[in-house]
Design a protein around this motif. Structure first.
Motif, PDB file in Angstrom:
ATOM      1  N   LEU A 154       0.549  -1.359  -0.160  1.00  0.00           N
ATOM      2  CA  LEU A 154       0.189   0.075   0.077  1.00  0.00           C
ATOM      3  C   LEU A 154       0.816   1.332  -0.092  1.00  0.00           C
ATOM      4  CD1 LEU A 154      -2.771  -1.297   2.491  1.00  0.00           C
ATOM      5  CD2 LEU A 154      -3.097  -0.734   0.076  1.00  0.00           C
ATOM      6  N   GLN A 155       1.954   1.188   0.553  1.00  0.00           N
ATOM      7  CA  GLN A 155       2.936   2.303   0.748  1.00  0.00           C
ATOM      8  C   GLN A 155       2.948   2.948  -0.800  1.00  0.00           C
ATOM      9  OE1 GLN A 155       6.469   1.892   3.091  1.00  0.00           O
ATOM     10  NE2 GLN A 155       7.051   3.743   2.711  1.00  0.00           N
ATOM     11  N   GLU A 156       3.485   1.956  -1.683  1.00  0.00           N
ATOM     12  CA  GLU A 156       3.648   2.627  -2.818  1.00  0.00           C
ATOM     13  C   GLU A 156       2.575   3.180  -3.481  1.00  0.00           C
ATOM     14  OE1 GLU A 156       5.265   0.685  -7.117  1.00  0.00           O
ATOM     15  OE2 GLU A 156       6.394  -0.063  -5.283  1.00  0.00           O
ATOM     16  N   ILE A 157       1.348   2.649  -3.565  1.00  0.00           N
ATOM     17  CA  ILE A 157       0.276   2.999  -4.123  1.00  0.00           C
ATOM     18  C   ILE A 157      -0.330   4.407  -3.734  1.00  0.00           C
ATOM     19  CG2 ILE A 157      -1.962   2.325  -4.510  1.00  0.00           C
ATOM     20  CD1 ILE A 157      -1.316  -0.549  -4.330  1.00  0.00           C
ATOM     21  N   ILE A 158      -0.421   4.267  -2.372  1.00  0.00           N
ATOM     22  CA  ILE A 158      -0.716   5.794  -1.639  1.00  0.00           C
ATOM     23  C   ILE A 158       0.133   6.785  -1.640  1.00  0.00           C
ATOM     24  CG2 ILE A 158      -1.824   6.453   0.719  1.00  0.00           C
ATOM     25  CD1 ILE A 158      -3.551   4.580  -0.385  1.00  0.00           C
ATOM     26  N   GLY A 159       1.356   6.467  -1.428  1.00  0.00           N
ATOM     27  CA  GLY A 159       2.351   7.565  -1.580  1.00  0.00           C
ATOM     28  C   GLY A 159       2.340   8.098   0.034  1.00  0.00           C
ATOM     29  N   LEU A 160       2.136   7.309   0.867  1.00  0.00           N
ATOM     30  CA  LEU A 160       2.263   8.010   2.432  1.00  0.00           C
ATOM     31  C   LEU A 160       3.526   6.892   3.065  1.00  0.00           C
ATOM     32  CD1 LEU A 160      -1.431   8.413   3.482  1.00  0.00           C
ATOM     33  CD2 LEU A 160       0.234  10.255   2.857  1.00  0.00           C
ATOM     34  N   SER A 161       3.812   7.423   4.126  1.00  0.00           N
ATOM     35  CA  SER A 161       4.923   6.737   4.807  1.00  0.00           C
ATOM     36  C   SER A 161       3.926   5.424   5.829  1.00  0.00           C
ATOM     37  CB  SER A 161       5.440   7.294   5.786  1.00  0.00           C
ATOM     38  OG  SER A 161       4.472   7.735   7.082  1.00  0.00           O
ATOM     39  N   GLN A 162       4.727   4.501   5.812  1.00  0.00           N
ATOM     40  CA  GLN A 162       4.293   3.149   6.399  1.00  0.00           C
ATOM     41  C   GLN A 162       3.752   3.332   7.763  1.00  0.00           C
ATOM     42  OE1 GLN A 162       5.685   1.182   9.115  1.00  0.00           O
ATOM     43  NE2 GLN A 162       3.963  -0.158   8.830  1.00  0.00           N
ATOM     44  N   PRO A 163       4.333   4.257   8.578  1.00  0.00           N
ATOM     45  CA  PRO A 163       3.441   4.643   9.830  1.00  0.00           C
ATOM     46  C   PRO A 163       2.285   5.158   9.758  1.00  0.00           C
ATOM     47  CG  PRO A 163       5.807   4.874   9.951  1.00  0.00           C
ATOM     48  CD  PRO A 163       5.636   4.856   8.651  1.00  0.00           C
ATOM     49  N   THR A 164       2.157   6.112   8.871  1.00  0.00           N
ATOM     50  CA  THR A 164       0.963   6.770   8.393  1.00  0.00           C
ATOM     51  C   THR A 164      -0.144   5.803   7.827  1.00  0.00           C
ATOM     52  OG1 THR A 164       2.042   8.901   7.863  1.00  0.00           O
ATOM     53  CG2 THR A 164      -0.146   8.686   7.275  1.00  0.00           C
ATOM     54  N   ILE A 165       0.182   4.957   6.854  1.00  0.00           N
ATOM     55  CA  ILE A 165      -0.694   3.868   6.539  1.00  0.00           C
ATOM     56  C   ILE A 165      -1.159   3.038   7.719  1.00  0.00           C
ATOM     57  CG2 ILE A 165      -0.671   1.943   4.713  1.00  0.00           C
ATOM     58  CD1 ILE A 165       0.860   3.458   2.989  1.00  0.00           C
ATOM     59  N   SER A 166      -0.314   2.549   8.497  1.00  0.00           N
ATOM     60  CA  SER A 166      -0.519   1.632   9.502  1.00  0.00           C
ATOM     61  C   SER A 166      -1.663   2.550  10.525  1.00  0.00           C
ATOM     62  CB  SER A 166       0.931   1.272  10.394  1.00  0.00           C
ATOM     63  OG  SER A 166       1.504   0.412   9.414  1.00  0.00           O
ATOM     64  N   TYR A 167      -1.503   3.757  10.788  1.00  0.00           N
ATOM     65  CA  TYR A 167      -2.103   4.538  11.562  1.00  0.00           C
ATOM     66  C   TYR A 167      -3.650   4.492  11.090  1.00  0.00           C
ATOM     67  CZ  TYR A 167      -4.864   8.562  13.533  1.00  0.00           C
ATOM     68  OH  TYR A 167      -5.546   9.415  14.096  1.00  0.00           O
ATOM     69  N   HIS A 168      -3.885   4.763   9.731  1.00  0.00           N
ATOM     70  CA  HIS A 168      -5.154   4.672   9.043  1.00  0.00           C
ATOM     71  C   HIS A 168      -5.789   3.266   9.027  1.00  0.00           C
ATOM     72  CE1 HIS A 168      -5.386   8.811   7.979  1.00  0.00           C
ATOM     73  NE2 HIS A 168      -4.064   8.968   7.518  1.00  0.00           N
ATOM     74  N   LEU A 169      -4.816   2.378   8.695  1.00  0.00           N
ATOM     75  CA  LEU A 169      -5.500   0.998   8.579  1.00  0.00           C
ATOM     76  C   LEU A 169      -6.037   0.449  10.059  1.00  0.00           C
ATOM     77  CD1 LEU A 169      -2.538  -0.876   6.446  1.00  0.00           C
ATOM     78  CD2 LEU A 169      -5.158  -0.256   5.912  1.00  0.00           C
ATOM     79  N   LYS A 170      -5.267   1.080  11.315  1.00  0.00           N
ATOM     80  CA  LYS A 170      -5.651   0.646  12.574  1.00  0.00           C
ATOM     81  C   LYS A 170      -6.956   1.361  12.623  1.00  0.00           C
ATOM     82  CE  LYS A 170      -4.358   0.854  17.481  1.00  0.00           C
ATOM     83  NZ  LYS A 170      -5.682   0.170  17.731  1.00  0.00           N
ATOM     84  N   LYS A 171      -7.209   2.614  12.471  1.00  0.00           N
ATOM     85  CA  LYS A 171      -8.532   3.080  12.479  1.00  0.00           C
ATOM     86  C   LYS A 171      -9.448   2.435  11.881  1.00  0.00           C
ATOM     87  CE  LYS A 171      -7.687   7.023  15.035  1.00  0.00           C
ATOM     88  NZ  LYS A 171      -8.418   7.193  16.290  1.00  0.00           N
ATOM     89  N   LEU A 172      -9.202   2.053  10.478  1.00  0.00           N
ATOM     90  CA  LEU A 172     -10.363   1.343   9.953  1.00  0.00           C
ATOM     91  C   LEU A 172     -10.660  -0.086  10.700  1.00  0.00           C
ATOM     92  CD1 LEU A 172      -9.152   2.267   6.479  1.00  0.00           C
ATOM     93  CD2 LEU A 172     -11.333   3.162   7.348  1.00  0.00           C
TER      94      LEU A 172
END
Length: 112
Positions: free
Chosen positions: A54-72
């Motif tokens: 997801l990091q490459e697709i979204i263009g956000l850092s891994q910690p930021t993506i992990s934060y959003h995935l945790k919320k979801l």
């Protein structure tokens, strides 16, 4: 005022009790972020996604993506499984159907 069965969208065919409205509002709040909507759309399209992809697709850092995935995930919109050191995510069909029903206005019947 008569709020009959055709007054509300599919899934919301009756006035909501406060607890149910709160639960649905939490689903909407969890999804109400551009990155989260993007993640939901990608994971839904792929059926299952690894945070590493997801990091490459979204263009956000891994910690930021992990934060959003945790919320979801905490909201129940995603399920998470671990394989080795990676987490894999899938849409939770039941929660997504609930979220979808909030916005399904195709079945509204308008009274004149």
């Amino acid at each position: 005022m008569n709020l009959g069965p055709s007054c509300c969208p599919t899934g919301l065919r009756r006035p909501l009790e406060r607890d149910e409205a709160t639960r649905l509002a939490n689903l909407v709040k969890a999804a109400a972020d551009p990155a989260r909507l993007q993640l939901l759309s990608i994971i839904g399209h792929e059926e299952e996604s690894c945070v590493c992809d997801l990091q490459e697709i979204i263009g956000l850092s891994q910690p930021t993506i992990s934060y959003h995935l945790k919320k979801l995930t905490d909201a129940g919109l995603l399920t998470r499984t671990t394989r080795g050191t990676w987490a894999w995510y899938r849409l939770d069909a039941d929660r997504m159907a609930e979220l979808s029903a909030v916005f399904d206005v195709h079945s509204l019947a308008y009274h004149s």
